[in-house]
Every structure is written in C-alpha cells, then in structure tokens.
Design a protein around this motif. Structure first.
Motif, PDB file in Angstrom:
ATOM      1  N   LEU A   1      49.752  -7.573  60.085  1.00  0.00           N
ATOM      2  CA  LEU A   1      49.557  -8.829  60.819  1.00  0.00           C
ATOM      3  C   LEU A   1      48.181  -9.430  60.543  1.00  0.00           C
ATOM      4  CD1 LEU A   1      51.181  -7.899  64.258  1.00  0.00           C
ATOM      5  CD2 LEU A   1      52.116  -9.369  62.474  1.00  0.00           C
ATOM      6  N   VAL A   2      47.171  -8.557  60.374  1.00  0.00           N
ATOM      7  CA  VAL A   2      45.833  -9.065  60.043  1.00  0.00           C
ATOM      8  C   VAL A   2      45.842  -9.763  58.693  1.00  0.00           C
ATOM      9  CG1 VAL A   2      43.462  -8.370  59.519  1.00  0.00           C
ATOM     10  CG2 VAL A   2      44.651  -7.373  61.472  1.00  0.00           C
ATOM     11  N   LEU A   3      46.488  -9.122  57.709  1.00  0.00           N
ATOM     12  CA  LEU A   3      46.587  -9.744  56.386  1.00  0.00           C
ATOM     13  C   LEU A   3      47.368 -11.050  56.438  1.00  0.00           C
ATOM     14  CD1 LEU A   3      47.248  -6.573  54.181  1.00  0.00           C
ATOM     15  CD2 LEU A   3      45.123  -7.869  54.394  1.00  0.00           C
ATOM     16  N   LEU A   4      48.423 -11.087  57.240  1.00  0.00           N
ATOM     17  CA  LEU A   4      49.211 -12.302  57.375  1.00  0.00           C
ATOM     18  C   LEU A   4      48.380 -13.421  57.990  1.00  0.00           C
ATOM     19  CD1 LEU A   4      51.927 -13.782  57.208  1.00  0.00           C
ATOM     20  CD2 LEU A   4      52.507 -12.807  59.451  1.00  0.00           C
ATOM     21  N   TYR A   5      47.574 -13.063  58.999  1.00  0.00           N
ATOM     22  CA  TYR A   5      46.722 -14.073  59.644  1.00  0.00           C
ATOM     23  C   TYR A   5      45.676 -14.608  58.658  1.00  0.00           C
ATOM     24  CZ  TYR A   5      43.406 -16.177  62.902  1.00  0.00           C
ATOM     25  OH  TYR A   5      42.564 -17.058  63.540  1.00  0.00           O
ATOM     26  N   LEU A   6      45.064 -13.714  57.868  1.00  0.00           N
ATOM     27  CA  LEU A   6      44.082 -14.162  56.880  1.00  0.00           C
ATOM     28  C   LEU A   6      44.725 -15.036  55.809  1.00  0.00           C
ATOM     29  CD1 LEU A   6      42.021 -10.848  56.415  1.00  0.00           C
ATOM     30  CD2 LEU A   6      41.388 -12.881  57.739  1.00  0.00           C
ATOM     31  N   TRP A   7      45.964 -14.681  55.444  1.00  0.00           N
ATOM     32  CA  TRP A   7      46.672 -15.499  54.437  1.00  0.00           C
ATOM     33  C   TRP A   7      46.958 -16.893  54.975  1.00  0.00           C
ATOM     34  CZ3 TRP A   7      51.724 -17.501  54.504  1.00  0.00           C
ATOM     35  CH2 TRP A   7      52.147 -18.062  53.298  1.00  0.00           C
ATOM     36  N   LEU A   8      47.371 -16.958  56.255  1.00  0.00           N
ATOM     37  CA  LEU A   8      47.646 -18.266  56.857  1.00  0.00           C
ATOM     38  C   LEU A   8      46.374 -19.101  56.955  1.00  0.00           C
ATOM     39  CD1 LEU A   8      50.126 -17.281  59.718  1.00  0.00           C
ATOM     40  CD2 LEU A   8      50.646 -18.533  57.621  1.00  0.00           C
ATOM     41  N   GLN A   9      45.229 -18.460  57.260  1.00  0.00           N
ATOM     42  CA  GLN A   9      43.980 -19.197  57.328  1.00  0.00           C
ATOM     43  C   GLN A   9      43.573 -19.720  55.953  1.00  0.00           C
ATOM     44  OE1 GLN A   9      42.198 -19.995  60.193  1.00  0.00           O
ATOM     45  NE2 GLN A   9      44.082 -19.193  61.099  1.00  0.00           N
ATOM     46  N   GLY A  10      43.783 -18.913  54.917  1.00  0.00           N
ATOM     47  CA  GLY A  10      43.476 -19.381  53.575  1.00  0.00           C
ATOM     48  C   GLY A  10      44.379 -20.512  53.142  1.00  0.00           C
ATOM     49  N   ARG A  11      45.659 -20.415  53.493  1.00  0.00           N
ATOM     50  CA  ARG A  11      46.611 -21.474  53.142  1.00  0.00           C
ATOM     51  C   ARG A  11      46.253 -22.771  53.860  1.00  0.00           C
ATOM     52  NH1 ARG A  11      51.777 -22.988  55.151  1.00  0.00           N
ATOM     53  NH2 ARG A  11      53.149 -23.799  53.495  1.00  0.00           N
ATOM     54  N   ARG A  12      45.788 -22.644  55.122  1.00  0.00           N
ATOM     55  CA  ARG A  12      45.399 -23.854  55.855  1.00  0.00           C
ATOM     56  C   ARG A  12      44.207 -24.527  55.196  1.00  0.00           C
ATOM     57  NH1 ARG A  12      44.337 -23.050  62.111  1.00  0.00           N
ATOM     58  NH2 ARG A  12      46.580 -22.597  61.958  1.00  0.00           N
ATOM     59  N   ARG A  13      43.231 -23.730  54.689  1.00  0.00           N
ATOM     60  CA  ARG A  13      42.076 -24.321  54.038  1.00  0.00           C
ATOM     61  C   ARG A  13      42.457 -25.010  52.731  1.00  0.00           C
ATOM     62  NH1 ARG A  13      39.438 -19.646  56.078  1.00  0.00           N
ATOM     63  NH2 ARG A  13      39.906 -18.497  54.164  1.00  0.00           N
ATOM     64  N   LYS A  14      43.421 -24.433  51.997  1.00  0.00           N
ATOM     65  CA  LYS A  14      43.863 -25.066  50.753  1.00  0.00           C
ATOM     66  C   LYS A  14      44.544 -26.399  51.021  1.00  0.00           C
ATOM     67  CE  LYS A  14      44.448 -20.824  48.077  1.00  0.00           C
ATOM     68  NZ  LYS A  14      45.415 -19.950  47.354  1.00  0.00           N
ATOM     69  N   LEU A  15      45.334 -26.484  52.083  1.00  0.00           N
ATOM     70  CA  LEU A  15      45.995 -27.735  52.421  1.00  0.00           C
ATOM     71  C   LEU A  15      44.980 -28.784  52.840  1.00  0.00           C
ATOM     72  CD1 LEU A  15      49.125 -26.436  54.378  1.00  0.00           C
ATOM     73  CD2 LEU A  15      49.071 -27.408  52.073  1.00  0.00           C
ATOM     74  N   ALA A  16      43.911 -28.340  53.511  1.00  0.00           N
ATOM     75  CA  ALA A  16      42.913 -29.302  53.982  1.00  0.00           C
ATOM     76  C   ALA A  16      42.144 -29.927  52.833  1.00  0.00           C
ATOM     77  CB  ALA A  16      41.948 -28.602  54.932  1.00  0.00           C
TER      78      ALA A  16
END
Length: 371
Positions: free
Chosen positions: A43-58
């Motif tokens: 779940l920690v890795l999933l959360y970090l992946w989602l945060q990275g994906r959000r930064r790429k979209l921004a």
C-alpha cells in the motif's frame, strides 16, 4: 515457508529487536495472519506511485504556476497525514487479527485477606521505633487505607495461641479497632496462626488444629482394629491457585509452641492459598524482658521463607518502621494487581478504529472528502 518456520523467524526477529523496558512483549495465537502485514509495504508503494502519477499529470498544464498563485499555498503535509493515519490504523487491525497475547497487570480477583499478626511479648522490643508492636499496628492501618474498599480483611492475633480478632469485613473502622486492642502474651505459635487463618477463610471446611495431629497419626500408622473416621474426601489443588484469598503473617520470632508451621503451610498450599510472610526484628537474636521474664528471641527467616515458598508466595524482611511500611505498600499493590497473560487484540482493534475515524475526520475537515 511453513507456519512453524514463520513463527520461529518472528521469534528470532523479536529477540534481536530492542524492546522498550516496561512494555509487554506480545506473542500471537494466530501468527499465520501476520502474513497480511505484507500488504502494508504494498500500500505504501501504491500511494507513492499515485503521488508520482499525480505530479506527472500536473506538469502537462502550462499555466500551472499561474494556477498555484491563484489558489494560494497548497495543503503540504496535510495531504499526507490522513493516509498515514489510515495506514497505521490498518496495521493495528492486521496485528489484532493475529490475536496478540501479552502479560499485563490487571485488577486482582482477591476478595479476602487475612492479617495474622504476632502479639508475643517480644513485640515490645524498641529496635523498631517506637516498638515492634506499634510499628506493626501503624503499618497494618496504612495497609487497610491502600486496599480497595471491596476487599474484605480479617485479623488473626497469635502468641501462645491464635484467635480471630476480627472476622473478614469491609468495615475498616472495625478492623482498626481490632488492631488497637492487641494485648501482648507469651510464646509464639506461627503454625496455629496459619491454621486459624485457613479456618476463617473456609468456615465450612472443618479445618481444626487437631486435624494436623490426626494427619500425622495416619502417616505413622494406626492399629488394624481401629476404624478409620469418615471424612469428606479432600482433593489438593496447585499451590497459589486460589486467587480469592491470601494470608499475610507478620512475626518477629520463631515458633515455640503449637503445630509445626511447615505442616500448616502444607495445608494452605493444598488449598491453593498463598501465605506471604513478613519478618520484623533481628535475625541474630536479642534478649527481651517481659513481665519479669528475660527471653532471647530470634527471627526464624528460614522457616518464614520456606512457608512462603511452599505456598507460592513471597517473604519480606522489615528492619525498620519505614521498611515495614514499604513492605505493606508492596503487598497492597501485589495483592490488588496481578500480572496475567491476556489477549490484547481488542485494544489494538480499538486503537485502529480510532485512527481510522481520525483520518476520515481530518480529510473531511481539510478537503471535504473522505480521503
């Protein structure tokens, strides 16, 4: 890895880690459920992946800087706190599913305590100020104040014989009055004190001083033509297993009359009753004058330790009035709190639920949504 190997690995890991002093070290009834803790790093890795994906979209927005200026300062650390709380809550809930067990201090089931107090002539000695008897009386009164009000206390006074000075009661005033009425007498019958205390705890069991003499006669043997008296069968229990009552015996001398205290201790042990012994006075011995008599008294620590050991209890020595007060304070906490191996999964589940509610509440307060 099978379940046995997992349990061995977890045990070895726990022994290598530095466990905080005073914190109970848990074990687990269902250690196989600890495998579920592997979900946490996922779940920690999933959360970090989602945060990275959000930064790429921004990054795709050319006017991102303008939007940020218009929106003001972002949520910062507040964005991560609710997910972290939820992660901690999930960790506690997964640990609770493994049913952890720990040794913790819980209120005791102790319901009755018998104070067996020595009132032999040697208790007037002044090596314990103001004298041994007064110091013992004051310590006993302080002990009564520290006990919970729902614990019954009885008083047995013993010298050359033993008598019930006060039947077990919740009335502390009656107990104090009984303690103040002590009168010094000759001789010391520590064994009788234990037997009378047992008879007070078990009034319907038919415990009498002569019972020890009868048991000793049976061990020696009896003639064939002498019939065996009909008695209710008694089945001994494990020493210290009776948790509803205990005996505290204070004495400053050694047994001079009466039944053997070790035989009396066996009676207590067979009934599961602990006999905590408290020694006051000098171990080497001292000459005491009483009513025109001169006597030399010595504290029989070996016997007092043997009584405590036989009944799964403890022996305490008090050389001063302050030591005696500390002994009774220790006994008060010892008898009202006891360490038990208890399942603590409900506590972990409660803590996990609190963290989950806190995470959802903060997310609603700060962002208007549940996470």
């Amino acid at each position: 890895m099978d379940l046995t190997a997992l349990k061995t690995w977890l045990t070895g890991l726990a022994s290598q880690l530095h466990w905080p002093a005073g914190v109970p070290r848990p074990s687990f009834l269902w250690p196989q459920f600890l495998w579920l803790l592997l979900l946490i790093p996922v779940l920690v890795l999933l959360y970090l992946w989602l945060q990275g994906r959000r930064r790429k979209l921004a990054v795709r927005y050319a006017s991102l800087a303008i939007v940020r200026e218009a929106a003001g300062k972002g949520p910062g650390w507040r964005r991560h706190l609710p997910p972290l709380l939820l992660l901690a809550a999930l960790t506690l809930l997964l640990l609770a599913s493994a049913r952890p067990v720990a040794v913790i201090a819980l209120p005791s089931n102790q319901q009755t305590i018998i104070l067996a107090m020595d009132v032999s002539g040697s208790m007037r000695a002044t090596d314990v100020e103001p004298n041994r008897l007064v110091a013992a009386q004051n310590a006993a009164k302080a002990f009564l104040k520290d006990l919970p009000r729902d614990v019954k206390v009885g008083i047995v006074a013993f010298a050359g014989s033993a008598q019930v000075a006060q039947l077990p009661t919740l009335n502390r005033e009656d107990l104090v009055t009984a303690i103040d009425r002590f009168q010094l007498q000759r001789a010391t019958a520590t064994g009788n004190a234990i037997v009378i205390s047992l008879a007070t705890l078990f009034p319907d069991a038919g415990i009498e001083l002569r019972q020890l003499s009868m048991d000793r006669m049976r061990s020696i043997g009896r003639s064939l033509d002498q019939p065996e008296p009909q008695q209710k069968e008694f089945i001994p229990v494990a020493p210290g297993s009776y948790n509803s009552a205990a005996i505290i015996m204070l004495t400053d001398g050694q047994r001079t009359v009466g039944v053997d205290p070790l035989d009396a201790a066996k009676m207590a042990a067979d009934r599961g009753v602990r006999v905590y012994t408290v020694g006051i006075g000098t171990v080497e011995g001292e000459t005491i004058g009483f009513e025109g008599w001169s006597m030399r008294v010595r504290l029989d620590e070996e016997t007092l330790k043997a009584i405590a050991q036989k009944t799964a209890a403890e022996y305490y020595y008090a050389g001063t009035a302050q030591d005696l007060n500390k002994v009774y304070q220790n006994l008060s906490s010892r008898l009202t709190l006891e360490k038990k191996e208890t399942e603590i999964s409900s506590l972990l589940a409660l803590a996990g639920a609190v963290l989950a509610v806190l995470a959802a509440g903060l997310s609603m307060l700060w962002f208007g949504r549940v996470l």
